[in-house]
Design a protein around this motif. Structure first.
Motif, PDB file in Angstrom:
ATOM      1  N   LEU A   1       0.847  -1.190   0.000  1.00  0.00           N
ATOM      2  CA  LEU A   1       0.000   0.000   0.000  1.00  0.00           C
ATOM      3  C   LEU A   1       0.887   1.246   0.000  1.00  0.00           C
ATOM      4  O   LEU A   1       1.622   1.489   0.951  1.00  0.00           O
ATOM      5  CB  LEU A   1      -0.904  -0.002   1.239  1.00  0.00           C
ATOM      6  N   TYR A   2       0.808   2.032  -1.078  1.00  0.00           N
ATOM      7  CA  TYR A   2       1.566   3.272  -1.164  1.00  0.00           C
ATOM      8  C   TYR A   2       0.799   4.438  -0.534  1.00  0.00           C
ATOM      9  O   TYR A   2       1.357   5.223   0.223  1.00  0.00           O
ATOM     10  CB  TYR A   2       1.906   3.589  -2.622  1.00  0.00           C
ATOM     11  N   GLU A   3      -0.505   4.524  -0.866  1.00  0.00           N
ATOM     12  CA  GLU A   3      -1.339   5.578  -0.285  1.00  0.00           C
ATOM     13  C   GLU A   3      -2.814   5.263  -0.522  1.00  0.00           C
ATOM     14  O   GLU A   3      -3.143   4.574  -1.485  1.00  0.00           O
ATOM     15  CB  GLU A   3      -0.974   6.951  -0.864  1.00  0.00           C
ATOM     16  N   PRO A   4      -3.677   5.728   0.392  1.00  0.00           N
ATOM     17  CA  PRO A   4      -3.393   6.339   1.695  1.00  0.00           C
ATOM     18  C   PRO A   4      -3.161   5.262   2.750  1.00  0.00           C
ATOM     19  O   PRO A   4      -3.844   4.233   2.741  1.00  0.00           O
ATOM     20  CB  PRO A   4      -4.676   7.119   1.976  1.00  0.00           C
ATOM     21  N   LEU A   5      -2.222   5.491   3.648  1.00  0.00           N
ATOM     22  CA  LEU A   5      -1.970   4.519   4.707  1.00  0.00           C
ATOM     23  C   LEU A   5      -3.137   4.446   5.685  1.00  0.00           C
ATOM     24  O   LEU A   5      -3.394   3.402   6.283  1.00  0.00           O
ATOM     25  CB  LEU A   5      -0.692   4.870   5.468  1.00  0.00           C
ATOM     26  N   MET A   6      -3.859   5.555   5.834  1.00  0.00           N
ATOM     27  CA  MET A   6      -5.025   5.586   6.718  1.00  0.00           C
ATOM     28  C   MET A   6      -5.980   6.659   6.218  1.00  0.00           C
ATOM     29  O   MET A   6      -5.579   7.549   5.461  1.00  0.00           O
ATOM     30  CB  MET A   6      -4.610   5.836   8.171  1.00  0.00           C
ATOM     31  N   LEU A   7      -7.233   6.556   6.587  1.00  0.00           N
ATOM     32  CA  LEU A   7      -8.246   7.542   6.220  1.00  0.00           C
ATOM     33  C   LEU A   7      -8.824   8.156   7.482  1.00  0.00           C
ATOM     34  O   LEU A   7      -9.156   7.444   8.437  1.00  0.00           O
ATOM     35  CB  LEU A   7      -9.369   6.894   5.404  1.00  0.00           C
ATOM     36  N   MET A   8      -8.960   9.481   7.471  1.00  0.00           N
ATOM     37  CA  MET A   8      -9.483  10.189   8.632  1.00  0.00           C
ATOM     38  C   MET A   8     -10.986   9.923   8.785  1.00  0.00           C
ATOM     39  O   MET A   8     -11.708   9.835   7.796  1.00  0.00           O
ATOM     40  CB  MET A   8      -9.240  11.693   8.442  1.00  0.00           C
ATOM     41  N   LYS A   9     -11.430   9.790  10.011  1.00  0.00           N
ATOM     42  CA  LYS A   9     -12.861   9.646  10.262  1.00  0.00           C
ATOM     43  C   LYS A   9     -13.601  10.894   9.748  1.00  0.00           C
ATOM     44  O   LYS A   9     -13.162  12.014   9.953  1.00  0.00           O
ATOM     45  CB  LYS A   9     -13.119   9.472  11.759  1.00  0.00           C
ATOM     46  N   GLY A  10     -14.726  10.667   9.049  1.00  0.00           N
ATOM     47  CA  GLY A  10     -15.505  11.779   8.528  1.00  0.00           C
ATOM     48  C   GLY A  10     -14.842  12.521   7.382  1.00  0.00           C
ATOM     49  O   GLY A  10     -15.162  13.677   7.112  1.00  0.00           O
TER      50      GLY A  10
ATOM     51  N   SER B   1      -8.764 -12.422  -8.985  1.00  0.00           N
ATOM     52  CA  SER B   1      -7.552 -12.995  -9.572  1.00  0.00           C
ATOM     53  C   SER B   1      -7.939 -13.963 -10.682  1.00  0.00           C
ATOM     54  O   SER B   1      -9.106 -14.296 -10.871  1.00  0.00           O
ATOM     55  CB  SER B   1      -6.728 -13.727  -8.506  1.00  0.00           C
ATOM     56  N   GLY B   2      -6.952 -14.424 -11.418  1.00  0.00           N
ATOM     57  CA  GLY B   2      -7.229 -15.326 -12.538  1.00  0.00           C
ATOM     58  C   GLY B   2      -7.802 -16.655 -12.114  1.00  0.00           C
ATOM     59  O   GLY B   2      -8.502 -17.313 -12.888  1.00  0.00           O
ATOM     60  N   ARG B   3      -7.539 -17.061 -10.856  1.00  0.00           N
ATOM     61  CA  ARG B   3      -8.011 -18.374 -10.411  1.00  0.00           C
ATOM     62  C   ARG B   3      -9.394 -18.310  -9.756  1.00  0.00           C
ATOM     63  O   ARG B   3      -9.907 -19.320  -9.301  1.00  0.00           O
ATOM     64  CB  ARG B   3      -6.999 -18.979  -9.432  1.00  0.00           C
ATOM     65  N   SER B   4      -9.961 -17.111  -9.681  1.00  0.00           N
ATOM     66  CA  SER B   4     -11.241 -16.969  -8.991  1.00  0.00           C
ATOM     67  C   SER B   4     -12.199 -16.112  -9.817  1.00  0.00           C
ATOM     68  O   SER B   4     -11.775 -15.158 -10.475  1.00  0.00           O
ATOM     69  CB  SER B   4     -11.030 -16.337  -7.613  1.00  0.00           C
ATOM     70  N   HIS B   5     -13.485 -16.466  -9.777  1.00  0.00           N
ATOM     71  CA  HIS B   5     -14.500 -15.692 -10.488  1.00  0.00           C
ATOM     72  C   HIS B   5     -15.179 -14.673  -9.574  1.00  0.00           C
ATOM     73  O   HIS B   5     -16.025 -13.909 -10.024  1.00  0.00           O
ATOM     74  CB  HIS B   5     -15.553 -16.630 -11.090  1.00  0.00           C
ATOM     75  N   LYS B   6     -14.805 -14.673  -8.304  1.00  0.00           N
ATOM     76  CA  LYS B   6     -15.410 -13.733  -7.365  1.00  0.00           C
ATOM     77  C   LYS B   6     -14.347 -12.783  -6.827  1.00  0.00           C
ATOM     78  O   LYS B   6     -13.141 -13.034  -6.920  1.00  0.00           O
ATOM     79  CB  LYS B   6     -16.092 -14.481  -6.209  1.00  0.00           C
ATOM     80  N   PHE B   7     -14.818 -11.689  -6.239  1.00  0.00           N
ATOM     81  CA  PHE B   7     -13.901 -10.731  -5.628  1.00  0.00           C
ATOM     82  C   PHE B   7     -13.538 -11.186  -4.210  1.00  0.00           C
ATOM     83  O   PHE B   7     -14.388 -11.655  -3.461  1.00  0.00           O
ATOM     84  CB  PHE B   7     -14.535  -9.338  -5.566  1.00  0.00           C
ATOM     85  N   ASP B   8     -12.268 -11.031  -3.889  1.00  0.00           N
ATOM     86  CA  ASP B   8     -11.793 -11.230  -2.520  1.00  0.00           C
ATOM     87  C   ASP B   8     -11.440  -9.861  -1.939  1.00  0.00           C
ATOM     88  O   ASP B   8     -10.877  -9.010  -2.630  1.00  0.00           O
ATOM     89  CB  ASP B   8     -10.545 -12.118  -2.490  1.00  0.00           C
ATOM     90  N   THR B   9     -11.764  -9.661  -0.662  1.00  0.00           N
ATOM     91  CA  THR B   9     -11.410  -8.414   0.012  1.00  0.00           C
ATOM     92  C   THR B   9     -10.014  -8.543   0.600  1.00  0.00           C
ATOM     93  O   THR B   9      -9.719  -9.496   1.316  1.00  0.00           O
ATOM     94  CB  THR B   9     -12.425  -8.085   1.115  1.00  0.00           C
ATOM     95  N   LEU B  10      -9.157  -7.555   0.278  1.00  0.00           N
ATOM     96  CA  LEU B  10      -7.785  -7.562   0.781  1.00  0.00           C
ATOM     97  C   LEU B  10      -7.589  -6.563   1.907  1.00  0.00           C
ATOM     98  O   LEU B  10      -6.862  -6.843   2.869  1.00  0.00           O
ATOM     99  CB  LEU B  10      -6.798  -7.264  -0.354  1.00  0.00           C
ATOM    100  N   LEU B  11      -8.199  -5.363   1.763  1.00  0.00           N
ATOM    101  CA  LEU B  11      -8.078  -4.309   2.773  1.00  0.00           C
ATOM    102  C   LEU B  11      -9.456  -3.745   3.089  1.00  0.00           C
ATOM    103  O   LEU B  11     -10.338  -3.746   2.228  1.00  0.00           O
ATOM    104  CB  LEU B  11      -7.192  -3.161   2.279  1.00  0.00           C
ATOM    105  N   GLU B  12      -9.604  -3.200   4.296  1.00  0.00           N
ATOM    106  CA  GLU B  12     -10.873  -2.582   4.671  1.00  0.00           C
ATOM    107  C   GLU B  12     -10.618  -1.401   5.611  1.00  0.00           C
ATOM    108  O   GLU B  12     -10.163  -1.577   6.730  1.00  0.00           O
ATOM    109  CB  GLU B  12     -11.774  -3.596   5.352  1.00  0.00           C
ATOM    110  N   TYR B  13     -10.872  -0.199   5.103  1.00  0.00           N
ATOM    111  CA  TYR B  13     -10.819   1.031   5.929  1.00  0.00           C
ATOM    112  C   TYR B  13     -12.204   1.265   6.536  1.00  0.00           C
ATOM    113  O   TYR B  13     -13.227   0.883   5.959  1.00  0.00           O
ATOM    114  CB  TYR B  13     -10.494   2.255   5.083  1.00  0.00           C
ATOM    115  N   THR B  14     -12.230   1.943   7.676  1.00  0.00           N
ATOM    116  CA  THR B  14     -13.478   2.418   8.269  1.00  0.00           C
ATOM    117  C   THR B  14     -13.395   3.934   8.402  1.00  0.00           C
ATOM    118  O   THR B  14     -12.422   4.460   8.956  1.00  0.00           O
ATOM    119  CB  THR B  14     -13.702   1.784   9.650  1.00  0.00           C
ATOM    120  N   ILE B  15     -14.396   4.626   7.865  1.00  0.00           N
ATOM    121  CA  ILE B  15     -14.358   6.101   7.883  1.00  0.00           C
ATOM    122  C   ILE B  15     -15.512   6.664   8.704  1.00  0.00           C
ATOM    123  O   ILE B  15     -16.425   5.958   9.066  1.00  0.00           O
ATOM    124  CB  ILE B  15     -14.377   6.681   6.457  1.00  0.00           C
TER     125      ILE B  15
END
Length: 224
Positions: free
Chosen positions: A142-151, A210-224
């Motif tokens: 992850l280059y940017e953003p490392l974090m997201l400000m609340k609101g 990815s090429g081996r999957s037909h569905k999306f996988d979640t890698l990161l999750e921010y909370t704002i």
């Protein structure tokens, strides 16, 4: 620097533990296990000689408690980068656990323990995005953003990430899907408009197909 009294720790707690060297691990950034820092953001880098899984724990000493949301784990080739950004001064125990892919077993082993002495808060800190197992396994960065400000209400926030082996990379901002563009090999970018405002607690998820999957996988999750 004046002598600092360290908190009482179990004998043998600090530094490399039994399997650190036999797993082919090395300290690339901080060879000493006690880190005195005049900033509240520290990056620790561990080198590997084979494919290895890692997890960590960050523990406040006084007050006691887990602070794992303030650790970001990333991979660059054979290096694991652990970015620690905490909102207060004080002592923190940073415990690293590892298991080479060549070894069976679900449980990782404690391989190294640091003690951080954070002496100054010089930057604003929010929790890092939650990192799902695939984020570490696929060697993402992850280059940017490392974090997201609340609101957050910025009109144009740049997202830039390295995601190997992907065929489709999208951000899901609350209920909105935003496709990320591949700008270099394995590097994806997108700009997100937060100016209209999203509800408190809304999620921003990095979803990858990815090429081996037909569905999306979640890698990161921010909370704002």
């Amino acid at each position: 620097m004046a002598q600092v009294e360290l908190p009482r720790l179990t004998e043998g707690y600090l530094g490399p533990q039994a399997k650190f060297y036999s797993y082919g691990l090395t300290t690339l950034s901080h060879p000493e296990p006690v880190i005195h820092s005049d900033t509240n953001q520290v990056e620790i880098v561990i080198g590997t000689t084979e494919k290895t899984r890692f997890t960590t724990k960050l523990l406040g000493v006084d007050p006691k408690g887990e602070c794992n949301q303030f650790v970001l784990t990333q991979v660059q080739g054979s290096e694991f980068h652990f970015t620690i950004a905490v909102p207060r001064t004080g002592f923190f125990k940073f415990q690293i656990y590892a298991l080479p892919n060549s070894e069976a077993g679900p449980n990782m082993i404690n391989v190294y323990n640091y003690l951080l002495n954070i002496q100054k808060v010089d930057r604003y800190v929010e929790a890092f995005p939650k990192q799902y197992p695939l984020w570490k396994q696929e060697g993402c960065f992850l280059y940017e953003p490392l974090m997201l400000m609340k609101g957050i209400k910025e009109p144009s926030v740049k997202f830039r990430m390295l995601v190997p082996k992907a065929v489709d990379v999208q951000l899901k901002v609350h209920e909105d899907w935003i496709k990320m563009d591949q700008v270099e090999p394995d590097i994806y970018e997108a700009y997100v408009d937060f100016s209209a405002g999203y509800p408190a607690g809304a999620k921003v998820k990095l979803n990858v197909k990815s090429g081996r999957s037909h569905k999306f996988d979640t890698l990161l999750e921010y909370t704002i």
